[in-house]
Structure formats: structure tokens, C-alpha cells
Design an enzyme around this catalytic site. Structure first.
Site, PDB file in Angstrom:
ATOM      1  N   GLU A 122     -15.501 -18.286  -3.239  1.00  0.00           N
ATOM      2  CA  GLU A 122     -15.422 -18.021  -4.685  1.00  0.00           C
ATOM      3  C   GLU A 122     -14.065 -18.518  -5.145  1.00  0.00           C
ATOM      4  O   GLU A 122     -13.045 -17.891  -4.866  1.00  0.00           O
ATOM      5  CB  GLU A 122     -15.563 -16.509  -4.948  1.00  0.00           C
ATOM      6  CG  GLU A 122     -16.808 -15.890  -4.354  1.00  0.00           C
ATOM      7  CD  GLU A 122     -18.052 -16.217  -5.153  1.00  0.00           C
ATOM      8  OE1 GLU A 122     -17.924 -16.699  -6.285  1.00  0.00           O
ATOM      9  OE2 GLU A 122     -19.157 -16.008  -4.637  1.00  0.00           O
ATOM     10  N   CYS A 148     -10.692 -15.095 -12.658  1.00  0.00           N
ATOM     11  CA  CYS A 148     -11.322 -16.380 -12.342  1.00  0.00           C
ATOM     12  C   CYS A 148     -12.271 -16.844 -13.435  1.00  0.00           C
ATOM     13  O   CYS A 148     -12.422 -18.036 -13.659  1.00  0.00           O
ATOM     14  CB  CYS A 148     -12.058 -16.276 -11.019  1.00  0.00           C
ATOM     15  SG  CYS A 148     -13.252 -14.938 -10.966  1.00  0.00           S
TER      16      CYS A 148
HETATM   17  P1  NAP Z   1      -4.857 -18.213  -2.677  1.00  0.00           P
HETATM   18  O1  NAP Z   1      -3.464 -18.703  -2.637  1.00  0.00           O
HETATM   19  O2  NAP Z   1      -5.917 -19.133  -2.246  1.00  0.00           O
HETATM   20  O3  NAP Z   1      -4.854 -16.872  -1.793  1.00  0.00           O
HETATM   21  C1  NAP Z   1      -5.963 -16.007  -1.704  1.00  0.00           C
HETATM   22  C2  NAP Z   1      -5.888 -15.208  -0.419  1.00  0.00           C
HETATM   23  O4  NAP Z   1      -6.100 -16.086   0.683  1.00  0.00           O
HETATM   24  C3  NAP Z   1      -4.528 -14.564  -0.172  1.00  0.00           C
HETATM   25  O5  NAP Z   1      -4.731 -13.277   0.378  1.00  0.00           O
HETATM   26  C4  NAP Z   1      -3.885 -15.499   0.828  1.00  0.00           C
HETATM   27  O6  NAP Z   1      -2.935 -14.847   1.633  1.00  0.00           O
HETATM   28  C5  NAP Z   1      -5.092 -15.901   1.642  1.00  0.00           C
HETATM   29  N1  NAP Z   1      -4.911 -17.153   2.385  1.00  0.00           N
HETATM   30  C6  NAP Z   1      -4.161 -18.233   2.051  1.00  0.00           C
HETATM   31  N2  NAP Z   1      -4.275 -19.201   2.995  1.00  0.00           N
HETATM   32  C7  NAP Z   1      -5.119 -18.730   3.939  1.00  0.00           C
HETATM   33  C8  NAP Z   1      -5.629 -19.250   5.172  1.00  0.00           C
HETATM   34  N3  NAP Z   1      -5.293 -20.480   5.616  1.00  0.00           N
HETATM   35  N4  NAP Z   1      -6.475 -18.479   5.890  1.00  0.00           N
HETATM   36  C9  NAP Z   1      -6.829 -17.263   5.467  1.00  0.00           C
HETATM   37  N5  NAP Z   1      -6.363 -16.697   4.320  1.00  0.00           N
HETATM   38  C10 NAP Z   1      -5.525 -17.420   3.555  1.00  0.00           C
HETATM   39  O7  NAP Z   1      -5.270 -17.723  -4.124  1.00  0.00           O
HETATM   40  P2  NAP Z   1      -4.359 -16.995  -5.219  1.00  0.00           P
HETATM   41  O8  NAP Z   1      -3.560 -17.996  -5.926  1.00  0.00           O
HETATM   42  O9  NAP Z   1      -3.682 -15.832  -4.598  1.00  0.00           O
HETATM   43  O10 NAP Z   1      -5.521 -16.438  -6.192  1.00  0.00           O
HETATM   44  C11 NAP Z   1      -5.815 -17.038  -7.390  1.00  0.00           C
HETATM   45  C12 NAP Z   1      -7.002 -17.972  -7.255  1.00  0.00           C
HETATM   46  O11 NAP Z   1      -8.163 -17.230  -6.917  1.00  0.00           O
HETATM   47  C13 NAP Z   1      -7.331 -18.686  -8.556  1.00  0.00           C
HETATM   48  O12 NAP Z   1      -7.598 -20.032  -8.296  1.00  0.00           O
HETATM   49  C14 NAP Z   1      -8.589 -17.971  -9.034  1.00  0.00           C
HETATM   50  O13 NAP Z   1      -9.408 -18.740  -9.880  1.00  0.00           O
HETATM   51  C15 NAP Z   1      -9.243 -17.640  -7.741  1.00  0.00           C
HETATM   52  N6  NAP Z   1     -10.215 -16.543  -7.895  1.00  0.00           N
HETATM   53  C16 NAP Z   1     -11.556 -16.836  -7.843  1.00  0.00           C
HETATM   54  C17 NAP Z   1     -12.487 -15.827  -8.034  1.00  0.00           C
HETATM   55  C18 NAP Z   1     -13.976 -16.114  -8.016  1.00  0.00           C
HETATM   56  O14 NAP Z   1     -14.766 -15.177  -7.939  1.00  0.00           O
HETATM   57  N7  NAP Z   1     -14.384 -17.363  -8.076  1.00  0.00           N
HETATM   58  C19 NAP Z   1     -12.047 -14.521  -8.269  1.00  0.00           C
HETATM   59  C20 NAP Z   1     -10.681 -14.269  -8.312  1.00  0.00           C
HETATM   60  C21 NAP Z   1      -9.774 -15.289  -8.124  1.00  0.00           C
HETATM   61  P3  NAP Z   1      -1.363 -14.917   1.280  1.00  0.00           P
HETATM   62  O15 NAP Z   1      -1.211 -14.120   0.026  1.00  0.00           O
HETATM   63  O16 NAP Z   1      -0.707 -14.302   2.444  1.00  0.00           O
HETATM   64  O17 NAP Z   1      -1.042 -16.376   1.079  1.00  0.00           O
END
Ligand code: NAP
Length: 516
Positions: free
Chosen positions: A253, A287
Site C-alpha cells: 500500500e 495516503c
Molecule cells: P517509508 O519510508 O517507506 O517507511 C515506512 C515503514 O517502512 C517505516 O516503518 C520504515 O522504517 C519501514 N522500512 C523502510 N525501509 C524498510 C526496509 N528495507 N525493510 C523493511 N521496512 C522498511 O514511508 P514513510 O515516508 O514513513 O510513510 C509515508 C508514505 O507512506 C507515503 O508515501 C504515503 O503515501 C504512504 N502511505 C500509503 C498508505 C496506503 O494505504 N497506500 C497509507 C499510509 C501511508 P523506518 O522508519 O525505520 O525507516
């Protein structure tokens, strides 16, 4: 911090529920003041592996306990969630900086998802007969086997409801969960989990780990049987690559750049109030919130005027009550991201219609909801997801132009149409490239429809949460077929020679009878 002793009693020890054997902690600030809210224990890769092993054992008994038991436990959790809503709301606000109203949406969503999955799991996942290929010669049925241990990774923005949307259907389907909570969403998740544990979910069945992605996230995705990831498209791609190498499933997602089309038959003032909410709920850190507005020139003047007036009059605040219209950005990093997009756009010629300024007078990471015009393709805000507090407004001359512009994005998560005619909205919705389309609402119509799938097209994701589709992620279908002995299927050349004409006759007969 809220003064209630109940808060202290119930939540003071939440951090102890993180699976972490060492003594490393990380201070997590609250967006309301920027001060440390709590010290979150950090898990190691060994802690993750340990949690997965214990979850595997717990899952065996949970899967055997059956649908009726799981339904009872989940419905009890639903009740506890609603009973604890005030304390959960305090936590959501303190951790994310969103308003109480937007926090309430999270709790309502988590409760809806819990109720839905408790009541729907058996209907969706019970074994059932299917038509056999050769009627009377064989009978066929499909049963669904729980996948095992599911790894759930959630971001900070809607920690409680996003956790519920993946964890609860996994539990309802008989799986165990090990969840990597984002540091900033951990308390909400731990409080949600506590309600489920008190309702009867075994401790080891839903484990929460926290810590750096490179260690904790990697250890999790190395071993689980299925991955539910919510986060950015860039990280989603890495998770998909690893899941692909391991040949385990994943639902992803991801990000969005969600369009809103305002047609020429709207009431401009009502449309503007709805647009303000659609763009700036949770300060746009959602999102499915709107970042691109395509407004028909015929209503653009009054719509724009009303939107500016609504946003200029809106109240920003962080009090733990229903007083403020908009809350804070979630972190210093988010403030930097938003100002980065804004400065780039303004430097390249965009005009700030309303907002555009940090609001340190309200709190360290507050920012006024911002609408830009004159946005052009060379600006970052044009196509990149901002994920906070900025929407761009474009004028269009026709419905056709609006649809083309809305679809001209690498993303396809959510879209909205404001119109005086729902029938017209339905026609336009058919043409939009998005996983969900809302008519006369920004996102809540589809977000709250927990019986319907939610997810993204194009770069916004793979797979769906919610509805039967959300449950089916967590099971392996097993097809079991038994011959009846009525007729021996051919084995030798002579038997094929004899039966082939009969089987051809059967194929034609089934088609004539319209039998699948
Ligand atoms: P992100 O940087 O991708 O991080 C999300 C989570 O993934 C964090 O807990 C992060 O941990 C973890 N993570 C990062 N790299 C990883 C890896 N290699 N393996 C496993 N886990 C890993 O996203 P964000 O910037 O925090 O969140 C915002 C994004 O989420 C936006 O793009 C938004 O649109 C999207 N979002 C989508 C939805 C949907 O339903 N489509 C809902 C909500 C948000 P760390 O914090 O330790 O890096």
C-alpha cells in the site's frame, strides 16, 4: 501530557510490550510541543527472529481454535476499543499531532475493520465445494489454510487504523503477526494491541518490534510467510524485490498524488468546504488525501474564493479536545519536506493562494494549509507526492480535460469528483485510473467501506486490503478432488480411444447447458 491518572495507569507500561531484549531506547518527540513523549525500546534482529519463532507456535493453536472462537475474541476487542476511545484519542493526538476529529476517524476505522473481519471471516474463508471438471466422476472442494506468520510494516501517519487494517484480518484468518511499528506510531499500536490481548488474543500471536529498518525491517521480511507493507513507493519496491526472491506474497500500500475534479455543476461553497477537508485532513499526511484539484473554469472563481476563506479562517491547534480544525505536521522531517516542495514551487513561479507559512506560534511543526496556483511540470510539487499540507489548483475547461489531467500521474491510489449529479459522477468515476473513487467526498466514502477492497493502481501499490480481498491475502487455497468410482478415467491408449469421443460430447453438452 494529559493529566488523567487512567492514562498513566493504562499506558505507562506500554513500552514494555515491545519485543526488545537490550536496553537501547530512542526518544520519540510529540508534535504538540517537540518534547520527548516517551523512550521507545529498540529491537534487534535476534529479537525479531525470536518473536517470529514464538508467533509460529502460538499460530498453531490459534488456527485450530476455529472461526467461532476468533469471532468472540475479536468482537470483545471491538468493544474494548470503543470503551477506551478517549485514552486512545489522547495517544493518537500526542503521537501524530493530528486533531481529535481526525483521530476519531482512526478509531472508528479500526473498530469497523475489527467488526467486519470478526463477522466476515468464516463466510469468506470456509471450505466450499467447487464444480469438478468431469461431473459425477470426481468431486472437488477448496479449503483455505492460514499462511502462518505475517509481517506487518506500517508508517507513522495512521498507525492505529493502518495496523488494524492488516493485523485484524490476518488474525481473523488464523495467522500470527509480527509487526514493525514505526517509532512515531508505536504507542498507538501498542495500545491497540493491549485491547486485543485483554480480549483474548495470545501475547505471542501479535508481537510488536521497533527499530531501524536496516536491521529490524530486514530481519522481519527475511523470515515471515507474507508481508503487508504500507509506506512509500520506493520502500515498497525493495520489499517486493525481497518477497519475490523468497517467493512469499506481499501486499503493498504505497504513495499517491490524488486528484480531485470539481465539475461545473457544483455548489462552489459546499465543494470548497469539502475540498479543504479532503486536502488537509491530518495536514495532508494521509495516503488518500487530495494534492491536485482540477476545477472547471465556470465555477473556479467562487470555489477558489470560498476555499481561501475556509482555510484562512480554520483553527490550528493541539489541545486534546475537538477544538481545532487542523493539527500539526508530524515531525521536523515532514516540515522540511513540505517547505522544500513549497520553496521549489515558488522559486519556479508558483503563486501561494493561501497559507505557505510555518506556524511556530502554535507548535514547532505547525504549518498553514497551503494552496498553490500556477504549478508547472518542472516543479517538484507537480508530480511528486508531497504528503503534507500543500494542494495545487488547476483550471480546466471541460470534463474531458479534467479526466485526462487526473490520469496523467504515475500514481493511482484515490480520486474524488465533486458534482451536482451523482449519475454524472459515476460516469466520470469509470474513467479514472485509481483504486478508489469518491463522489462528493474526498476519501471517507471508500476508506470507511470496509467490505470493499482498498488499494492502489500503477505505482500506488499491489494487492488490496479490506473486504473479502483483504482476508484472502492471508490464506493458501488448497484444492482437494476425489474420484467417485462411477467411471474409470482413461489410462491406456485403448481407453483414450474409447472415451475421447464421449469426453468431447460431454464438453459440447456442458457448453450447451451453460454449465461452467
Ligand atoms: P517509508 O519510508 O517507506 O517507511 C515506512 C515503514 O517502512 C517505516 O516503518 C520504515 O522504517 C519501514 N522500512 C523502510 N525501509 C524498510 C526496509 N528495507 N525493510 C523493511 N521496512 C522498511 O514511508 P514513510 O515516508 O514513513 O510513510 C509515508 C508514505 O507512506 C507515503 O508515501 C504515503 O503515501 C504512504 N502511505 C500509503 C498508505 C496506503 O494505504 N497506500 C497509507 C499510509 C501511508 P523506518 O522508519 O525505520 O525507516
Amino acid at each position: 501530557m494529559p493529566a488523567q491518572t487512567a492514562f498513566d495507569a493504562l499506558y505507562a507500561s506500554l513500552d514494555d510490550d515491545v519485543v526488545a531484549s537490550g536496553s537501547v531506547t530512542r526518544p520519540v518527540p510529540t508534535p504538540t510541543t517537540g518534547e520527548t513523549l516517551h523512550e521507545l525500546p529498540q529491537s534487534s534482529a535476534d529479537d525479531v527472529r525470536d518473536a517470529i519463532s514464538r508467533a509460529r507456535l502460538a499460530q498453531l493453536a490459534w488456527a485450530r481454535a476455529g472461526f467461532a472462537h476468533r469471532r468472540r475474541v475479536l468482537l470483545r476487542a471491538h468493544e474494548l476499543l470503543l470503551e477506551r476511545r478517549e485514552l486512545l484519542l489522547d495517544l493518537i493526538q500526542l503521537e501524530s499531532g493530528k486533531t481529535r476529529g481526525q483521530g476519531f476517524e482512526e478509531i472508528f476505522q479500526a473498530a469497523s475493520v475489527t467488526r467486519y473481519n470478526a463477522l466476515a471471516a468464516q463466510r469468506v474463508l470456509r471450505g466450499r465445494r467447487r464444480r469438478s471438471g468431469i461431473p459425477t466422476v470426481a468431486t472437488t472442494r477448496v479449503r483455505y489454510r492460514s499462511k502462518g506468520v505475517v509481517g506487518v510494516i506500517t508508517p507513522w501517519n495512521y498507525a492505529l487504523s493502518l495496523a488494524a487494517m492488516d493485523v485484524v484480518p490476518a488474525l481473523a484468518a488464523g495467522c500470527a503477526v509480527v509487526q514493525k511499528a514505526d517509532d512515531q506510531g508505536a504507542l498507538s499500536i501498542l495500545a491497540l494491541r493491549r485491547a486485543f490481548i485483554e480480549a483474548g488474543v495470545p501475547e505471542a500471536l501479535w508481537a510488536v518490534v521497533a527499530g531501524p529498518a536496516g536491521e529490524v525491517g530486514e530481519a522481519l521480511t527475511d523470515e515471515v510467510d507474507y508481508v503487508c507493507f504500507t509506506g512509500s513507493t520506493a520502500t515498497g519496491r525493495k520489499i517486493a524485490e525481497k518477497a519475490g526472491r523468497r517467493l512469499v506474497g506481499a501486499s503493498l500500500e504505497l504513495g499517491g498524488k490524488n486528484p480531485l475534479i470539481v465539475l461545473d455543476d457544483v455548489d462552489p461553497e459546499r465543494a470548497a468546504a469539502n475540498a479543504a477537508h479532503a486536502c488537509f485532513s491530518a495536514m495532508g499526511q494521509l495516503c488518500v488525501s487530495i494534492e491536485r484539484i482540477y476545477v472547471h473554469r465556470a465555477v473556479a472563481g467562487p470555489f477558489q474564493k470560498a476555499l481561501v476563506a475556509e482555510l484562512a479562517a480554520a483553527k490550528l491547534g493541539s489541545a486534546l479536545d475537538f477544538d481545532a480544525d487542523f493539527g500539526s505536521l508530524a515531525s521536523a522531517a515532514q516540515l522540511e519536506r513540505v517547505t522544500g516542495h513549497l520553496d521549489d514551487a515558488v522559486a519556479k513561479g508558483a503563486t501561494v493562494l493561501v497559507g505557505g507559512t510555518p506556524r511556530p506560534d502554535v507548535g514547532p511543526w505547525f504549518f498553514s494549509p497551503t494552496v498553490l496556483t500556477g504549478v508547472t511540470p518542472e516543479m517538484r510539487v507537480y508530480a511528486e507526492e508531497t504528503f503534507g499540507a500543500i494542494a495545487s489548483l488547476y483550471l480546466v475547461d471541460s470534463e474531458e480535460e479534467a479526466v485526462q489531467a487526473a490520469n496523467a500521474s504515475e500514481y493511482g491510489l484515490n480520486a474524488a469528483i465533486f458534482t451536482g449529479s451523482v449519475a454524472r459522477g459515476q460516469r466520470v468515476a469509470e474513467r479514472l485510473e485509481a483504486g478508489s473513487v469518491n463522489i462528493n467526498e474526498g476519501y471517507r466514502g471508500t476508506f470507511a467501506s470496509v467490505d470493499a477492497p482498498m488499494g492502489g493502481q500503477k505505482q500506488s501499490g499491489v494487492g488490496r486490503r479490506n473486504g473479502p480481498e483483504g482476508l484472502l491475502r492471508f490464506v493458501e487455497p488448497v484444492t482437494i478432488s476425489a474420484t467417485t468410482g462411477v467411471l474409470q478415467l482413461p489410462r491406456w491408449a485403448s481407453e483414450y480411444r474409447e472415451q475421447a469421443p464421449l469426453l468431447l460430447l460431454l464438453a459440447r453438452g456442458l457448453a450447451a447447458l451453460r454449465r461452467r
